[in-house]
Design a protein around this motif. Structure first.
Motif, PDB file in Angstrom:
ATOM      1  N   UNK A 193      -8.669 -13.120  -8.509  1.00  0.00           N
ATOM      2  CA  UNK A 193      -7.414 -12.450  -8.132  1.00  0.00           C
ATOM      3  C   UNK A 193      -7.650 -10.983  -7.779  1.00  0.00           C
ATOM      4  N   UNK A 194      -8.536 -10.338  -8.515  1.00  0.00           N
ATOM      5  CA  UNK A 194      -8.842  -8.921  -8.210  1.00  0.00           C
ATOM      6  C   UNK A 194      -9.522  -8.828  -6.832  1.00  0.00           C
ATOM      7  N   UNK A 195     -10.420  -9.769  -6.581  1.00  0.00           N
ATOM      8  CA  UNK A 195     -11.094  -9.784  -5.269  1.00  0.00           C
ATOM      9  C   UNK A 195     -10.045  -9.972  -4.165  1.00  0.00           C
ATOM     10  N   UNK A 196      -9.144 -10.885  -4.419  1.00  0.00           N
ATOM     11  CA  UNK A 196      -8.110 -11.202  -3.430  1.00  0.00           C
ATOM     12  C   UNK A 196      -7.237  -9.977  -3.145  1.00  0.00           C
ATOM     13  N   UNK A 197      -6.881  -9.248  -4.209  1.00  0.00           N
ATOM     14  CA  UNK A 197      -5.974  -8.114  -4.024  1.00  0.00           C
ATOM     15  C   UNK A 197      -6.683  -6.990  -3.256  1.00  0.00           C
ATOM     16  N   UNK A 205      -1.296  -6.245  -7.779  1.00  0.00           N
ATOM     17  CA  UNK A 205      -1.176  -7.686  -8.039  1.00  0.00           C
ATOM     18  C   UNK A 205       0.282  -8.083  -8.233  1.00  0.00           C
ATOM     19  N   UNK A 206       1.003  -7.206  -8.919  1.00  0.00           N
ATOM     20  CA  UNK A 206       2.418  -7.512  -9.160  1.00  0.00           C
ATOM     21  C   UNK A 206       3.184  -7.525  -7.850  1.00  0.00           C
ATOM     22  N   UNK A 207       2.779  -6.647  -6.938  1.00  0.00           N
ATOM     23  CA  UNK A 207       3.527  -6.513  -5.693  1.00  0.00           C
ATOM     24  C   UNK A 207       3.240  -7.647  -4.716  1.00  0.00           C
ATOM     25  N   UNK A 208       2.035  -8.219  -4.809  1.00  0.00           N
ATOM     26  CA  UNK A 208       1.680  -9.263  -3.826  1.00  0.00           C
ATOM     27  C   UNK A 208       2.521 -10.521  -4.028  1.00  0.00           C
ATOM     28  N   UNK A 255       0.845  -1.192   0.000  1.00  0.00           N
ATOM     29  CA  UNK A 255       0.000   0.000   0.000  1.00  0.00           C
ATOM     30  C   UNK A 255       0.884   1.248   0.000  1.00  0.00           C
ATOM     31  N   UNK A 256       1.931   1.186   0.811  1.00  0.00           N
ATOM     32  CA  UNK A 256       2.813   2.355   0.884  1.00  0.00           C
ATOM     33  C   UNK A 256       3.544   2.616  -0.423  1.00  0.00           C
ATOM     34  N   UNK A 257       3.806   1.537  -1.132  1.00  0.00           N
ATOM     35  CA  UNK A 257       4.523   1.701  -2.400  1.00  0.00           C
ATOM     36  C   UNK A 257       3.622   2.227  -3.515  1.00  0.00           C
ATOM     37  N   UNK A 258       2.345   2.130  -3.282  1.00  0.00           N
ATOM     38  CA  UNK A 258       1.418   2.544  -4.345  1.00  0.00           C
ATOM     39  C   UNK A 258       1.322   4.066  -4.374  1.00  0.00           C
ATOM     40  N   UNK A 259       1.400   4.576  -5.543  1.00  0.00           N
ATOM     41  CA  UNK A 259       1.295   6.024  -5.719  1.00  0.00           C
ATOM     42  C   UNK A 259      -0.024   6.530  -5.149  1.00  0.00           C
ATOM     43  N   UNK A 260       0.018   7.678  -4.481  1.00  0.00           N
ATOM     44  CA  UNK A 260      -1.181   8.226  -3.840  1.00  0.00           C
ATOM     45  C   UNK A 260      -2.301   8.476  -4.853  1.00  0.00           C
ATOM     46  N   UNK A 261      -1.930   8.752  -6.083  1.00  0.00           N
ATOM     47  CA  UNK A 261      -2.934   8.986  -7.125  1.00  0.00           C
ATOM     48  C   UNK A 261      -3.796   7.737  -7.324  1.00  0.00           C
ATOM     49  N   UNK A 262      -3.116   6.593  -7.337  1.00  0.00           N
ATOM     50  CA  UNK A 262      -3.847   5.333  -7.505  1.00  0.00           C
ATOM     51  C   UNK A 262      -4.667   4.995  -6.258  1.00  0.00           C
ATOM     52  N   UNK A 263      -4.024   5.240  -5.118  1.00  0.00           N
ATOM     53  CA  UNK A 263      -4.721   4.934  -3.856  1.00  0.00           C
ATOM     54  C   UNK A 263      -6.021   5.724  -3.743  1.00  0.00           C
ATOM     55  N   UNK A 264      -5.946   7.007  -4.159  1.00  0.00           N
ATOM     56  CA  UNK A 264      -7.136   7.856  -4.068  1.00  0.00           C
ATOM     57  C   UNK A 264      -8.308   7.283  -4.861  1.00  0.00           C
TER      58      UNK A 264
END
Lengths: 175, 265
Positions: free
Chosen positions: B45-49, A172-175, A125-134
């Motif tokens: 996968x989207x649900x999971x994320x 998804x890539x980060x998980x 979550x921290x690595x995600x850009x705030x723009x995306x998080x918003x």
């Protein structure tokens, strides 16, 4: 550890012990999301109660083909919490919160919460850009439609859709 | 026709999981999920994320809340029967339930028939009562006409009037009809009697009293004096104990209430 199938079977025959099991395993995740949405612990407790009652009463509605049990429960909690923020009393007390406040609130939120043990959630979550998080926050936790979110964030709808998909791809890539 | 890749890249699956699609669009995605395992996997996968994303906010509610919520659920279920999840219903129970249903249905059918029959019988009874009333009224009319015919006949004459001298009333009138060769009596006004007393009519023939039965308030119109006696000299009325209704003994002097000789023509 009960399997999802066992949990569902027991829910459908109204075995009360299963609700205690669900509470032990999922109340932290659900309550956290609810508090995050309604920003009020008293209201969050009410919503959590409603959530478990709904899970208890609507087990028949759950369709395993559409998703995992915990995502179904999360959706119930999320929708009830979003509904609660649309109530009259809630609007009165919260309507003056500005968009900027929400951003700061977002950034500082993790400080007060219990440590996350799941695989790198905090990091991702921290690595995600705030723009995306918003975008995820607006749509997933505040119940905005895509059009309303685009308007609130002052970006075109198409851009919002692309960013939303990108945000989820990145996660998804980060998980 | 969209390919799986096109569907995935369109972004509709993310929107589905985020819950922002219309009902029709949701159905569309769900039909893709049923059709294509890759799409079902993608959605999963989207649900999971998003679930993982949500976990950043997790926090424990106050410890007491669990029991409060369980109590609420318990309270809502008090009126519902508790079911044991793992126990299947035994064969005997199924048989019992089935038998119960069959018996209930049988009783219901029999009961329905019973109700129908009862209603039919009630209707028949009512018709019979109506007929009876009609006949009774017709009989009364005929009886009245018959009585009038006898009394008004020139060959009919009054044999005696049985009078209660004290009350100055006439208890009954006795007629003789030459036409029918019968003696009749007609109740006019019965004396008020104690509960345990009755009135009896006697014909005195050849100085012998002959029991002609009880005189009753309910006697209507002309009644034939029986048994048939010749040479009646007088009539007597006794007031006697009810217990001795079927008496065979002649009247005692203290029982005689009225004694009236026959009028000579």
């Amino acid at each position: 550890m009960l399997s999802e199938t066992e949990i569902i079977e027991r829910l459908k025959v109204q075995d009360r012990s299963v609700i205690s099991y669900l509470y032990d395993h999922y109340s932290t995740a659900l309550y956290g999301v609810i508090v995050h949405i309604v920003q009020d612990t008293n209201l969050a407790e009410e919503v959590l109660q409603e959530t478990f009652i709904k899970i208890w009463q609507n087990a028949d509605v759950y369709d395993a083909q559409k998703g995992r049990l915990y995502t179904w429960m999360l959706n119930i909690a999320r929708n009830l919490a979003i509904d609660a923020t649309r109530g009259k009393n809630y609007k009165k007390s919260k309507k003056n919160q500005s968009f900027e406040n929400n951003v700061n609130h977002l950034e500082n939120k993790n400080v007060h919460h219990i440590p996350v043990e799941e695989i790198g959630v905090k990091d991702l979550v921290n690595q995600l850009d705030v723009t995306y998080k918003m975008i995820i926050e607006k749509v997933y936790f505040e119940g905005y439609t895509l059009a309303d979110a685009a308007e609130a964030l002052n970006i075109p709808l198409g851009t919002l859709k692309t960013r939303l998909r990108t945000a989820l791809q990145l996660l998804r890539k980060k998980v | 026709m969209k390919t799986v890749q096109e569907i995935i890249e369109s972004g509709i699956l993310e929107e589905y999981v985020l819950g922002v699609l219309s009902d029709a669009e949701n159905q569309e995605v769900e039909s893709y999920m049923q059709q294509y395992p890759e799409i079902k996997q993608e959605v999963s996968e989207i649900q999971e994320i998003l679930y993982q994303y949500s976990l950043q906010y997790q926090q424990s509610p106050r410890p007491e809340l669990k029991n409060e919520i369980l109590a609420q659920i318990e309270a809502r279920n008090e009126s519902l029967p508790v079911q044991e999840p793992s126990k299947s219903i035994p064969f005997m129970a199924y048989t019992g339930i089935l038998l119960g249903i069959i018996l209930s249905l049988t009783f219901a059918i029999l009961w329905q028939n019973e109700i129908k029959n009862t209603k039919k019988l009630q209707l028949q009874l009512q018709n019979a009562k109506n007929e009876h009333n009609t006949c009774e009224n017709a009989y009364k009319e005929l009886k009245k006409a018959h009585d009038e015919l006898i009394i008004n006949d020139k060959n009919c004459h009054i044999m005696a009037k049985l009078k209660d001298e004290k009350a100055n009333t006439c208890i009954a009138t006795i007629y003789w009809s030459h036409l029918t060769k019968q003696t009749y009596y007609k109740i006019e006004q019965m004396p008020k009697l104690p509960e345990n007393k009755v009135c009896r009519l006697w014909c005195i023939s050849n100085k012998t009293p002959i029991d002609a039965g009880l005189l009753k308030n309910t006697d209507q119109g002309l009644k034939v004096v029986e048994p048939k006696c010749d040479n009646i000299e007088a009539f007597a009325v006794t007031i006697e104990d009810k217990a001795g209704e079927n008496r065979t003994a002649p009247p005692r002097p203290d029982e005689i209430f009225i004694y009236t000789p026959v009028h000579k023509e």
